[in-house]
Design a protein around this motif. Structure first.
Motif, PDB file in Angstrom:
ATOM      1  N   LEU A 157     -22.268   8.000 -37.972  1.00  0.00           N
ATOM      2  CA  LEU A 157     -22.505   7.936 -36.532  1.00  0.00           C
ATOM      3  C   LEU A 157     -21.198   7.771 -35.757  1.00  0.00           C
ATOM      4  O   LEU A 157     -21.016   8.375 -34.693  1.00  0.00           O
ATOM      5  CB  LEU A 157     -23.440   6.765 -36.209  1.00  0.00           C
ATOM      6  CG  LEU A 157     -24.926   6.952 -36.515  1.00  0.00           C
ATOM      7  CD1 LEU A 157     -25.662   5.632 -36.338  1.00  0.00           C
ATOM      8  CD2 LEU A 157     -25.534   8.002 -35.591  1.00  0.00           C
ATOM      9  N   TYR A 184     -26.728   7.467 -29.238  1.00  0.00           N
ATOM     10  CA  TYR A 184     -25.734   7.051 -30.227  1.00  0.00           C
ATOM     11  C   TYR A 184     -25.489   5.541 -30.145  1.00  0.00           C
ATOM     12  O   TYR A 184     -25.391   4.857 -31.169  1.00  0.00           O
ATOM     13  CB  TYR A 184     -24.419   7.789 -30.000  1.00  0.00           C
ATOM     14  CG  TYR A 184     -24.318   9.105 -30.733  1.00  0.00           C
ATOM     15  CD1 TYR A 184     -24.332   9.158 -32.122  1.00  0.00           C
ATOM     16  CD2 TYR A 184     -24.194  10.300 -30.032  1.00  0.00           C
ATOM     17  CE1 TYR A 184     -24.235  10.374 -32.790  1.00  0.00           C
ATOM     18  CE2 TYR A 184     -24.100  11.526 -30.696  1.00  0.00           C
ATOM     19  CZ  TYR A 184     -24.116  11.550 -32.075  1.00  0.00           C
ATOM     20  OH  TYR A 184     -24.023  12.746 -32.736  1.00  0.00           O
ATOM     21  N   GLN A 187     -28.295   3.511 -31.816  1.00  0.00           N
ATOM     22  CA  GLN A 187     -28.251   3.578 -33.277  1.00  0.00           C
ATOM     23  C   GLN A 187     -27.056   2.808 -33.839  1.00  0.00           C
ATOM     24  O   GLN A 187     -27.173   2.089 -34.842  1.00  0.00           O
ATOM     25  CB  GLN A 187     -28.176   5.038 -33.724  1.00  0.00           C
ATOM     26  CG  GLN A 187     -29.419   5.851 -33.435  1.00  0.00           C
ATOM     27  CD  GLN A 187     -29.279   7.282 -33.935  1.00  0.00           C
ATOM     28  OE1 GLN A 187     -29.280   7.528 -35.138  1.00  0.00           O
ATOM     29  NE2 GLN A 187     -29.149   8.230 -33.029  1.00  0.00           N
ATOM     30  N   ASN A 190     -27.740  -0.910 -33.623  1.00  0.00           N
ATOM     31  CA  ASN A 190     -28.678  -1.374 -34.654  1.00  0.00           C
ATOM     32  C   ASN A 190     -27.974  -1.548 -36.006  1.00  0.00           C
ATOM     33  O   ASN A 190     -28.161  -2.557 -36.693  1.00  0.00           O
ATOM     34  CB  ASN A 190     -29.830  -0.385 -34.786  1.00  0.00           C
ATOM     35  CG  ASN A 190     -30.741  -0.379 -33.574  1.00  0.00           C
ATOM     36  OD1 ASN A 190     -30.721  -1.316 -32.770  1.00  0.00           O
ATOM     37  ND2 ASN A 190     -31.523   0.662 -33.419  1.00  0.00           N
TER      38      ASN A 190
END
Length: 287
Positions: A157, A184, A187, A190
């Protein structure tokens, strides 16, 4: 934790073929320079951690003139569990367990615990922060093999988001770009919070051990401290061993900071917040 009871090599480093039966808790290799002592230890390190402290290129691990190499290990005193790592000259590894290929080489992690020490470890003190992050990642992988998957997903990512930032430069974010960066950021928040928590948790457990050994080695004269400085401003007072409530607070803090830094990151073309900015500090008597 099971230990390695037998090791076999094929076309690994200087060895065309080698076999080692481990029959004692302590084994010392003695031999002339260039005899292959370090190569044996490197094979154990590679099988146990999927990393070599000497090279990141698998072609260097394969014997000159060969196209592939094997490392086989048998785990436990009965040797009933067999693991293997197949190395290719042109890249790409294949993990094996009990004569069956694994879909991911990372599934080998946790088969046995492996810690490597070498003179190159001085770089942990003198080198760049990335070396200390990599060292801590290797420690966490030994404790929590699932950490490798989290780290791999986060790094993927990070590369994608950084590429997006560079492509758009200083241009004002259009609606579709804003929505994409929001996705983005969520994510990365997280996953990044989970990496932060695992790194900090591991270092908190290592710190008293390091402190105790340094006092013992220095005759009670020196105090060694391992400090974790996250690349994100995390909310204070949260417990790294608690459940999802505190994790959600870390995730939200990371997401907000990514959003706050967005204009700066668009201008610089790089991500300034997150685990990739972590630092591990080694202090002796507070310095």
């Amino acid at each position: 934790m099971p230990s390695l009871s037998r090791l076999e090599l094929q076309h690994f480093r200087s060895y065309r073929k080698a076999s080692l039966q481990v029959e004692a808790n302590r084994v010392i290799f003695v031999g002339a320079n260039g005899a292959g002592k370090s190569n044996l230890l490197e094979a154990v390190e590679l099988l146990g951690s999927l990393r070599s402290h000497r090279t990141s290129n698998d072609a260097d691990l394969i014997r000159l003139g060969a196209t592939c190499g094997w490392i086989h290990g048998w785990i436990g005193t009965d040797g009933l569990e067999h693991i293997g790592l197949y190395l290719r000259q042109r890249g790409g590894r294949q993990g094996w367990r009990n004569q069956q290929p694994l879909s991911r080489q990372m599934d080998l992690l946790g088969s046995f615990r492996c810690v490597c020490f070498s003179s190159l470890d001085l770089a942990l003190v003198r080198g760049e922060p990335v070396l200390r992050r990599q060292w801590l990642d290797r420690v966490v992988l030994q404790l929590e093999p699932t950490y490798g998957e989290l780290l791999s997903r986060y790094n993927r990512l990070l590369r994608q988001r950084s590429s997006l930032l560079r492509r758009h430069g200083e241009a004002s974010p259009r609606h579709h770009l804003t929505a994409l960066l929001d996705a983005y950021d969520q994510q990365m928040a997280n996953l990044g919070a989970r990496l932060h928590r695992r790194r900090q948790r591991a270092l908190l457990r290592l710190d008293p051990l390091a402190r105790s050994w340094q006092k013992r080695l220095s005759g009670e004269q020196e105090i060694l401290s391992l400090l974790y400085h996250p690349g994100t401003e995390l909310p204070p007072g949260l417990d790294v061993d608690q459940g999802n409530r505190d994790l959600v607070a870390w995730q939200e803090a990371l997401r907000q900071q990514l959003a706050h830094q967005r204009q700066v990151e668009l201008r610089l073309g790089t991500c300034r917040i997150g685990p990739q900015r972590d630092e591990v500090m080694l202090q002796l008597d507070g310095q």
